[in-house]
Each structure stands twice: as structure tokens, then as C-alpha cells.
Design a protein around this motif. Structure first.
Motif, PDB file in Angstrom:
ATOM      1  N   MET A   1     -24.131  -6.023   5.905  1.00 43.84           N
ATOM      2  CA  MET A   1     -22.761  -6.342   6.226  1.00 43.84           C
ATOM      3  C   MET A   1     -22.524  -6.179   7.715  1.00 43.84           C
ATOM      4  O   MET A   1     -22.917  -5.191   8.311  1.00 43.84           O
ATOM      5  N   THR A   2     -21.813  -7.141   8.263  1.00 44.84           N
ATOM      6  CA  THR A   2     -21.493  -7.072   9.695  1.00 44.84           C
ATOM      7  C   THR A   2     -20.258  -6.201   9.899  1.00 44.84           C
ATOM      8  O   THR A   2     -19.556  -5.854   8.949  1.00 44.84           O
ATOM      9  N   ARG A   3     -19.984  -5.856  11.146  1.00 45.10           N
ATOM     10  CA  ARG A   3     -18.808  -5.040  11.464  1.00 45.10           C
ATOM     11  C   ARG A   3     -17.527  -5.731  11.028  1.00 45.10           C
ATOM     12  O   ARG A   3     -16.604  -5.092  10.536  1.00 45.10           O
ATOM     13  N   LYS A   4     -17.470  -7.029  11.195  1.00 42.79           N
ATOM     14  CA  LYS A   4     -16.274  -7.799  10.835  1.00 42.79           C
ATOM     15  C   LYS A   4     -16.046  -7.747   9.319  1.00 42.79           C
ATOM     16  O   LYS A   4     -14.916  -7.573   8.859  1.00 42.79           O
ATOM     17  N   GLN A   5     -17.102  -7.857   8.537  1.00 41.31           N
ATOM     18  CA  GLN A   5     -16.973  -7.808   7.081  1.00 41.31           C
ATOM     19  C   GLN A   5     -16.573  -6.405   6.610  1.00 41.31           C
ATOM     20  O   GLN A   5     -15.775  -6.261   5.684  1.00 41.31           O
ATOM     21  N   LYS A   6     -17.128  -5.373   7.245  1.00 42.26           N
ATOM     22  CA  LYS A   6     -16.758  -4.007   6.889  1.00 42.26           C
ATOM     23  C   LYS A   6     -15.276  -3.745   7.175  1.00 42.26           C
ATOM     24  O   LYS A   6     -14.575  -3.137   6.375  1.00 42.26           O
ATOM     25  N   ARG A   7     -14.822  -4.195   8.337  1.00 41.35           N
ATOM     26  CA  ARG A   7     -13.425  -4.009   8.714  1.00 41.35           C
ATOM     27  C   ARG A   7     -12.507  -4.743   7.746  1.00 41.35           C
ATOM     28  O   ARG A   7     -11.492  -4.204   7.301  1.00 41.35           O
ATOM     29  N   LEU A   8     -12.844  -5.961   7.378  1.00 38.30           N
ATOM     30  CA  LEU A   8     -12.040  -6.751   6.454  1.00 38.30           C
ATOM     31  C   LEU A   8     -11.992  -6.090   5.073  1.00 38.30           C
ATOM     32  O   LEU A   8     -10.931  -6.001   4.460  1.00 38.30           O
ATOM     33  N   SER A   9     -13.141  -5.598   4.591  1.00 40.32           N
ATOM     34  CA  SER A   9     -13.153  -4.943   3.281  1.00 40.32           C
ATOM     35  C   SER A   9     -12.343  -3.636   3.317  1.00 40.32           C
ATOM     36  O   SER A   9     -11.675  -3.286   2.342  1.00 40.32           O
ATOM     37  N   LEU A  10     -12.380  -2.914   4.419  1.00 40.52           N
ATOM     38  CA  LEU A  10     -11.597  -1.689   4.558  1.00 40.52           C
ATOM     39  C   LEU A  10     -10.099  -1.999   4.553  1.00 40.52           C
ATOM     40  O   LEU A  10      -9.311  -1.320   3.884  1.00 40.52           O
ATOM     41  N   ILE A  11      -9.708  -3.039   5.252  1.00 43.76           N
ATOM     42  CA  ILE A  11      -8.296  -3.443   5.290  1.00 43.76           C
ATOM     43  C   ILE A  11      -7.844  -3.905   3.907  1.00 43.76           C
ATOM     44  O   ILE A  11      -6.779  -3.508   3.433  1.00 43.76           O
ATOM     45  N   LEU A  12      -8.617  -4.720   3.237  1.00 42.44           N
ATOM     46  CA  LEU A  12      -8.257  -5.199   1.895  1.00 42.44           C
ATOM     47  C   LEU A  12      -8.197  -4.045   0.893  1.00 42.44           C
ATOM     48  O   LEU A  12      -7.311  -3.998   0.034  1.00 42.44           O
ATOM     49  N   GLY A  13      -9.130  -3.107   0.991  1.00 44.28           N
ATOM     50  CA  GLY A  13      -9.115  -1.940   0.110  1.00 44.28           C
ATOM     51  C   GLY A  13      -7.871  -1.084   0.340  1.00 44.28           C
ATOM     52  O   GLY A  13      -7.238  -0.603  -0.608  1.00 44.28           O
ATOM     53  N   GLY A  14      -7.502  -0.896   1.599  1.00 47.19           N
ATOM     54  CA  GLY A  14      -6.293  -0.133   1.940  1.00 47.19           C
ATOM     55  C   GLY A  14      -5.040  -0.809   1.417  1.00 47.19           C
ATOM     56  O   GLY A  14      -4.138  -0.155   0.882  1.00 47.19           O
ATOM     57  N   LEU A  15      -4.967  -2.138   1.553  1.00 42.54           N
ATOM     58  CA  LEU A  15      -3.823  -2.878   1.034  1.00 42.54           C
ATOM     59  C   LEU A  15      -3.740  -2.794  -0.487  1.00 42.54           C
ATOM     60  O   LEU A  15      -2.653  -2.693  -1.056  1.00 42.54           O
ATOM     61  N   ALA A  16      -4.893  -2.829  -1.155  1.00 42.52           N
ATOM     62  CA  ALA A  16      -4.903  -2.729  -2.614  1.00 42.52           C
ATOM     63  C   ALA A  16      -4.400  -1.354  -3.064  1.00 42.52           C
ATOM     64  O   ALA A  16      -3.597  -1.246  -4.001  1.00 42.52           O
ATOM     65  N   VAL A  17      -4.837  -0.293  -2.400  1.00 42.66           N
ATOM     66  CA  VAL A  17      -4.388   1.055  -2.741  1.00 42.66           C
ATOM     67  C   VAL A  17      -2.885   1.198  -2.466  1.00 42.66           C
ATOM     68  O   VAL A  17      -2.144   1.758  -3.278  1.00 42.66           O
TER      69      VAL A  17
END
Length: 152
Positions: A1-17
Motif C-alpha cells: 500500500m502506498t502512502r496515499k492509499q493508507k491515508r485514504l483508508s485511515l480517513i474513510l475508517g475515521g468517517l465510518a466510526v
């Protein structure tokens, strides 16, 4: 996973929570989001003695009695049931018998209501929409329901 994909998954996970938390809060409060209770609703909703609520309805004709000092007693009705309200304070200028009123306070063990706030309609043609619809559902004729309020 690239840095951009990690950041996007972290943001989406935070929004879901965050969305899940907001949904749980709204679900928990859904039963408590009531502008007011009518006298008939008090038995149906099983309001606890001492619980702070708003009680809305019409001030019953001939029920207003002045006590010592600023104590006033009156009955709030929805034409099906009536609740006796006592209030210690200065009533709004627009408070009258036969008019819509919303009171804030606590239920007592004897079934009466002790109010610490009394809210009266703001002019001769207005009643809160929720109060008008609740009274209309119980068979009280009030006239045409408008978007902003209810003309009587």
C-alpha cells in the motif's frame, strides 16, 4: 500500500466510526426527542415522577386560581384528560384561559404538575404546530393548520 492509499483508508475508517457513533447517539435519543407531552400522552408514555418534561395543551376555562404571592394554579387539558399545574412566578402577559400553553417542570406523585416555566402563544393567531396537530388528532377543532402555526 502506498502512502496515499493508507491515508485514504485511515480517513474513510475515521468517517465510518464517526458515522456509527452519530447514528447510535441519534437512536438512543429518539425516544426523548419530544417537544412536549399532552395530558393524554402522560399515561401512554409512562413519565416518571420527578422527571423534567414539557406539558402542552389548552388552559381550561374557569381553572385559573391565584394563590398567595405569585403562586398560580390552572388546569391544562387536551379535551380528553386534564392535568393540574401549579406555577410560582409571573405569568406571561398573553396567558389566558382557553389559550394554548406549554409548561416546563416536573410531575408530582399525586398526578399534578409543578411548572418552573410557562410559555404562552405570542399573538392571537398562533399556536405551536405540534400542539395544534396533537389537539386536532384528539378531536379538538382549531381551524386551518398553517405552515408557521395554527390560526384559531
Amino acid at each position: 500500500m502506498t502512502r496515499k492509499q493508507k491515508r485514504l483508508s485511515l480517513i474513510l475508517g475515521g468517517l465510518a466510526v464517526l458515522g456509527l457513533a452519530a447514528g447510535l447517539v441519534l437512536y438512543a435519543l429518539s425516544g426523548a426527542i419530544t417537544f412536549f407531552h399532552t395530558p393524554s400522552d402522560l399515561a401512554d408514555t409512562h413519565v416518571q415522577v420527578g422527571q423534567r418534561i414539557r406539558l402542552g395543551g389548552m388552559v381550561e376555562q374557569g381553572s385559573v386560581t391565584k394563590g398567595p404571592g405569585t403562586v398560580t394554579s390552572f388546569a391544562v387539558t387536551d379535551t380528553l384528560k386534564t392535568v393540574t399545574v401549579s406555577y410560582d412566578g409571573i405569568l406571561p402577559d398573553l396567558f389566558r384561559e382557553g389559550q394554548g400553553v406549554v409548561t416546563e417542570g416536573k410531575m408530582q406523585p399525586d398526578g399534578s404538575f409543578v411548572a418552573d416555566t410557562v410559555l404562552a402563544k405570542h399573538d392571537e393567531n398562533y399556536m405551536p404546530r405540534e400542539l395544534a396537530e396533537s389537539l386536532k388528532a384528539k378531536g379538538v377543532t382549531l381551524g386551518k393548520i398553517a405552515d408557521e402555526g395554527t390560526p384559531q
